[in-house]
Design an enzyme around this catalytic site. Structure first.
Site: not given
Length: 309
Positions: A131, A134, A200
């Site tokens: 995360e 990202h 992803e």
């Protein structure tokens, strides 16, 4: 290459949006559609993080009420060269997580209680590192923009059904309007999913390097993917447009949820992480046959120490 592909896909979505506006109202229709989308993006830029956190009932935590989780996020953020993000917990039995925020200075990481209960500390570190990847790659803003443009395309296509049916007004006609209403949102969704899948893989790669062990993330993905099909996430089912934000698609597959997937194959992601582990010279830890994976320190088990100390 992944950044170039993402840029091309985003440009394609923008062109699609302009094309829909042009088919409905000519040059003025394209300009009006772009103006509406710009307004939506400005609103999403400033408010998307609060909106999505509220949708999923995420509650903020800190070093006082979630010390182990907060410290782990802080250690990994430091390794990633990021400022400390806000940390949230969602009361949800399905193990999952997502990141949001318009930039690294205003980022947030949210995890479910199911994630903390079912994963070991090492696996949780892999998920959080993903995360944070990202956040570092600015994917949170990118995915907000693509979701907003996709929503705008759907809105304009439906608008065209009412005002684009008259060919005398340079509209596409009834048949064209019906095709536009169906095909334009579908094309936008496909582009949105392609962008999500590209990002992803990139987040898996960077996240594995942030936490220091690709096997941790690979193991977490396998557990989350299995649980996501067994444990429903009611908040996600009510807001399926946010599914692409989670590390694994949180939708259970009821109805048409899995007709198009927002994420690449979990097995392909795991295979890529295993290959990265081999390149890094990292091996899976030995475990006695039939032994269960260690649970996190929030469940009373001893801590396993990562490369962050």
């Amino acid at each position: 290459m992944s950044y170039f592909r993402t840029a091309m896909l985003l440009a394609g979505m923008t062109a699609l949006f302009m094309g829909v506006g042009y088919l409905i109202g000519g040059a003025s229709g394209a300009a009006l559609a772009l103006l509406v989308a710009a307004g939506m993006n400005v609103f999403a830029y400033w408010n998307s993080d609060r909106m999505v956190l509220s949708m999923h009932g995420a509650q903020p935590v800190d070093a006082r009420n979630a010390p182990d989780l907060y410290r782990l996020v802080g250690d990994l953020a430091n390794r990633a060269g990021l400022p400390m993000p806000k940390v949230y917990i969602m009361e949800n039995a399905q193990p999952n997580a997502f990141a949001t925020g318009r930039n690294p200075q205003n980022a947030a990481v949210a995890v479910t209680t199911g994630l903390m209960e079912q994963l070991s500390r090492d696996e949780l570190a892999g998920v959080i590192a993903h995360e944070l990847a990202h956040v570092r790659n600015h994917d949170t803003l990118l995915m907000t923009i693509t979701a907003t443009i996709a929503g705008a395309i759907s809105m304009v296509a439906q608008f065209g059904m009412f005002f684009g049916g008259n060919r005398n007004n340079n509209g596409p006609g009834i048949i064209g309007s019906l095709a536009l209403m169906i095909l334009a949102p579908l094309a936008a969704m496909l582009v949105q999913m392609a962008i999500s899948r590209t990002r992803e893989y990139a987040a898996d790669d960077l996240g594995a390097k942030i936490c220091g062990n690709p096997i941790w993330l690979a193991s977490a993905l396998a557990k989350i993917d299995h649980a996501a099909h067994q444990i429903p996430n009611e908040e996600a089912e009510r807001s399926p447009a946010t599914a692409h934000m989670f590390i694994i698609n949180p939708l259970s597959g009821r109805g048409m949820d899995n007709l198009f997937t927002t994420h690449p194959s979990t097995q392909n992601r795991i295979a890529a992480l295993q290959q990265l582990a081999a390149e890094m010279g990292v091996q899976a830890p030995a475990r006695s046959p039939g032994a269960a994976a260690p649970r996190g320190p929030w469940n009373g088990a001893p801590r396993s120490r990562g490369p962050w100390g």
